[in-house]
Motif scaffolding. Structure first.
Motif, PDB file in Angstrom:
ATOM      1  N   LEU A 199       0.570  -1.178  -0.103  1.00 36.30           N
ATOM      2  CA  LEU A 199      -0.037   0.044   0.117  1.00 36.30           C
ATOM      3  C   LEU A 199       0.960   0.953  -0.002  1.00 36.30           C
ATOM      4  N   ARG A 200       1.903   1.457   0.833  1.00 34.21           N
ATOM      5  CA  ARG A 200       2.824   2.328   0.782  1.00 34.21           C
ATOM      6  C   ARG A 200       3.725   2.652  -0.456  1.00 34.21           C
ATOM      7  N   GLN A 201       4.094   1.556  -1.082  1.00 38.36           N
ATOM      8  CA  GLN A 201       4.865   1.557  -2.278  1.00 38.36           C
ATOM      9  C   GLN A 201       4.380   2.125  -3.616  1.00 38.36           C
ATOM     10  N   SER A 202       3.216   1.290  -3.848  1.00 39.05           N
ATOM     11  CA  SER A 202       2.431   1.422  -5.321  1.00 39.05           C
ATOM     12  C   SER A 202       2.119   2.681  -5.606  1.00 39.05           C
ATOM     13  N   ASP A 203       2.398   2.818  -6.903  1.00 36.13           N
ATOM     14  CA  ASP A 203       1.877   3.957  -7.582  1.00 36.13           C
ATOM     15  C   ASP A 203       0.395   3.574  -8.289  1.00 36.13           C
ATOM     16  N   VAL A 204       0.431   2.022  -8.451  1.00 41.87           N
ATOM     17  CA  VAL A 204      -0.876   1.529  -9.178  1.00 41.87           C
ATOM     18  C   VAL A 204      -0.964   0.166  -8.530  1.00 41.87           C
ATOM     19  N   ILE A 205      -2.276  -0.004  -7.946  1.00 42.12           N
ATOM     20  CA  ILE A 205      -2.728  -0.935  -7.163  1.00 42.12           C
ATOM     21  C   ILE A 205      -3.735  -1.763  -7.970  1.00 42.12           C
ATOM     22  N   SER A 206      -3.697  -3.085  -8.310  1.00 40.75           N
ATOM     23  CA  SER A 206      -4.654  -3.830  -8.977  1.00 40.75           C
ATOM     24  C   SER A 206      -5.087  -4.936  -8.019  1.00 40.75           C
ATOM     25  N   LEU A 207      -6.494  -5.195  -7.906  1.00 42.53           N
ATOM     26  CA  LEU A 207      -6.964  -6.083  -7.121  1.00 42.53           C
ATOM     27  C   LEU A 207      -7.535  -7.445  -8.005  1.00 42.53           C
ATOM     28  N   HIS A 208      -6.818  -8.504  -7.339  1.00 41.65           N
ATOM     29  CA  HIS A 208      -6.916  -9.851  -7.864  1.00 41.65           C
ATOM     30  C   HIS A 208      -7.106 -10.810  -6.852  1.00 41.65           C
ATOM     31  N   VAL A 209      -8.156 -10.670  -6.016  1.00 43.32           N
ATOM     32  CA  VAL A 209      -8.391 -11.732  -4.926  1.00 43.32           C
ATOM     33  C   VAL A 209      -9.905 -11.840  -5.172  1.00 43.32           C
ATOM     34  N   ILE A 210     -10.341 -13.240  -4.693  1.00 43.76           N
ATOM     35  CA  ILE A 210     -11.715 -13.445  -4.576  1.00 43.76           C
ATOM     36  C   ILE A 210     -12.404 -12.737  -3.554  1.00 43.76           C
ATOM     37  N   GLN A 211     -13.941 -12.734  -3.611  1.00 38.74           N
ATOM     38  CA  GLN A 211     -14.737 -12.062  -2.518  1.00 38.74           C
ATOM     39  C   GLN A 211     -14.932 -13.028  -1.377  1.00 38.74           C
ATOM     40  N   THR A 212     -14.344 -12.935  -0.296  1.00 46.25           N
ATOM     41  CA  THR A 212     -14.679 -13.626   0.918  1.00 46.25           C
ATOM     42  C   THR A 212     -14.934 -12.576   1.948  1.00 46.25           C
ATOM     43  N   PRO A 213     -15.469 -13.112   3.002  1.00 44.69           N
ATOM     44  CA  PRO A 213     -15.682 -12.241   4.204  1.00 44.69           C
ATOM     45  C   PRO A 213     -14.412 -11.466   4.544  1.00 44.69           C
ATOM     46  N   ASP A 214     -13.113 -12.011   4.366  1.00 48.47           N
ATOM     47  CA  ASP A 214     -12.027 -11.388   4.864  1.00 48.47           C
ATOM     48  C   ASP A 214     -11.635 -10.329   3.743  1.00 48.47           C
ATOM     49  N   ALA A 237     -11.879  -7.554 -10.291  1.00 48.87           N
ATOM     50  CA  ALA A 237     -12.106  -8.848  -9.730  1.00 48.87           C
ATOM     51  C   ALA A 237     -13.597  -8.686  -9.177  1.00 48.87           C
ATOM     52  N   ARG A 238     -13.935  -8.282  -8.064  1.00 49.08           N
ATOM     53  CA  ARG A 238     -15.277  -8.242  -7.450  1.00 49.08           C
ATOM     54  C   ARG A 238     -15.703  -6.797  -6.774  1.00 49.08           C
ATOM     55  N   GLY A 239     -16.853  -6.352  -7.090  1.00 51.89           N
ATOM     56  CA  GLY A 239     -17.049  -4.664  -6.545  1.00 51.89           C
ATOM     57  C   GLY A 239     -17.043  -4.701  -5.106  1.00 51.89           C
ATOM     58  N   LYS A 240     -17.350  -5.771  -4.224  1.00 54.51           N
ATOM     59  CA  LYS A 240     -17.418  -5.638  -2.981  1.00 54.51           C
ATOM     60  C   LYS A 240     -15.931  -5.555  -2.205  1.00 54.51           C
ATOM     61  N   LEU A 241     -14.963  -5.866  -2.906  1.00 54.82           N
ATOM     62  CA  LEU A 241     -13.541  -5.436  -2.535  1.00 54.82           C
ATOM     63  C   LEU A 241     -13.275  -4.213  -2.026  1.00 54.82           C
ATOM     64  N   TYR A 282     -13.399   5.963 -13.420  1.00 55.02           N
ATOM     65  CA  TYR A 282     -13.707   5.314 -14.850  1.00 55.02           C
ATOM     66  C   TYR A 282     -14.527   3.833 -14.353  1.00 55.02           C
ATOM     67  N   ILE A 283     -15.693   3.581 -14.903  1.00 51.24           N
ATOM     68  CA  ILE A 283     -16.348   2.441 -14.691  1.00 51.24           C
ATOM     69  C   ILE A 283     -16.919   1.726 -15.963  1.00 51.24           C
ATOM     70  N   THR A 284     -16.450   0.725 -15.927  1.00 52.17           N
ATOM     71  CA  THR A 284     -17.160  -0.087 -17.332  1.00 52.17           C
ATOM     72  C   THR A 284     -18.196  -1.274 -16.555  1.00 52.17           C
ATOM     73  N   PRO A 285     -18.915  -1.763 -17.659  1.00 49.29           N
ATOM     74  CA  PRO A 285     -20.118  -2.679 -17.074  1.00 49.29           C
ATOM     75  C   PRO A 285     -19.718  -4.093 -17.056  1.00 49.29           C
ATOM     76  N   HIS A 286     -18.457  -4.592 -16.445  1.00 48.58           N
ATOM     77  CA  HIS A 286     -18.221  -5.902 -16.028  1.00 48.58           C
ATOM     78  C   HIS A 286     -18.110  -6.676 -17.629  1.00 48.58           C
ATOM     79  N   ILE A 287     -17.199  -6.152 -18.290  1.00 54.79           N
ATOM     80  CA  ILE A 287     -17.000  -6.812 -19.558  1.00 54.79           C
ATOM     81  C   ILE A 287     -15.626  -7.022 -19.875  1.00 54.79           C
TER      82      ILE A 287
END
Length: 318
Positions: A199-214, A237-241, A282-287
């Motif tokens: 979190l501290r180092q990144s200029d760009v953060i990309s999410l690639h985890v599944i949706q779980t309670p955690d 990945a998933r919107g709820k992240l 920027y939002i695209t419709p899950h495509i």
């Protein structure tokens, strides 16, 4: 054998279901109301096999369809099915884990290149006549950024993230990643780090985890506070992240530079979603998953999963 497909339209507006039809007595629905439990139960009826894309199959459904023995998820994520309930009712659940790796990685970089290159904006402005009216040979209405030397932080390091890492490396970015379980890295240009360091180092953060309670609300006020002020966040990945209220506030207060997301917490997007009025969002419709070749592959693997189940050797079982 009765097979029910609950929501085939988004996958198959331009493909054929013939290979699935050959495996049993098939009933196809374009869409099924996702919030109507009674209708979902009615449509499943006495079927042994159900194929679903986004129609949820929760415990209140599964406990009332005693003939159901197999659920085929047309996708990688399996949060659409109550897996614990399925196991309790002896229902086999399969997914399609690898069909969209290249397409989603490609789309992840499409989002990043749109944020940093502003192709869409300047194409629109030119067609509106702005270039014809400027005194010089060029103009730009938003900042443009090079990716070379920027740090790309990947949260999660599965197949898609690994492909995104390769693309980032090709753009001469520095690549780091965090994974909840340590992973072996076989290339010298990528580094595994703790989440706070990413979190501290990144200029760009990309999410690639599944949706779980955690992972629900993984991106929130607390995690945003640890990021660089000019960070770009990507989500395929998933919107709820993402806590959408927190990130909209961060965008509007210039706490972060941009969010580019292909997914939101409720889809289709609600008219009151705070991202719709957030700056630099920027939002695209899950495509990301939707190129023709990708959907052909998804359909083929979905059919092969079912064939394997019918022969007594199920594959891609969750």
């Amino acid at each position: 054998m009765d097979i029910v497909l609950l929501d085939g339209y988004s996958l198959n507006a331009d493909l054929t279901w013939s290979k699935l039809s050959n495996l049993g007595n098939c009933t196809f629905y374009d869409q099924t109301p996702v919030d109507d439990t009674e209708e979902i139960i009615k449509r499943i009826d006495n079927a042994e096999i159900v194929i679903t894309h986004k129609t949820p199959l929760r415990n209140e459904v599964l406990k009332q369809v005693p003939n159901l023995k197999y659920i085929g998820i047309m996708g990688t994520g399996y949060d659409v099915v109550d897996i614990e309930s399925a196991h309790q009712h002896d229902i086999i659940v399969t997914n399609v884990p690898t069909y969209g790796t290249d397409a989603v990685a490609q789309f992840t970089f499409s989002l990043l290149l749109e944020v940093t290159g502003q192709v869409g904006l300047h194409n629109q402005l030119i067609h509106e006549g702005k270039w014809s009216k400027v005194p010089d040979f060029t103009f730009w209405d938003k900042p443009l950024y090079e990716l070379k030397g920027k740090t790309l932080g990947l949260i999660g390091y599965g197949r898609i993230a690994q492909k995104v890492a390769e693309l980032g490396h090709a753009f001469s970015m520095n690549i780091i990643f965090y994974n909840h379980r340590p992973k072996e890295v076989n290339v010298p240009w990528i580094k595994q780090v703790p989440l706070d360091e990413l979190l501290r180092q990144s200029d760009v953060i990309s999410l690639h985890v599944i949706q779980t309670p955690d992972t629900i609300n993984l991106i929130n006020k607390e995690t945003i506070s640890k990021m660089k002020k000019n960070v770009i966040i990507l989500n395929t990945a998933r919107g709820k992240l993402i806590n959408e209220t927190d990130i909209a506030e961060a965008l509007n207060n210039d706490r972060i530079y941009a969010l580019a997301t292909d997914v939101v917490s409720k889809e289709p997007i609600s008219e009151d979603n705070p991202l719709l009025t957030a700056k630099n969002c920027y939002i695209t419709p899950h495509i990301a998953w939707a190129p023709l070749e990708t959907r052909e592959r998804l359909l083929e693997i979905t059919v092969n999963n079912l064939k394997s189940y019918l022969t007594g050797t199920p594959t891609n079982v969750i």
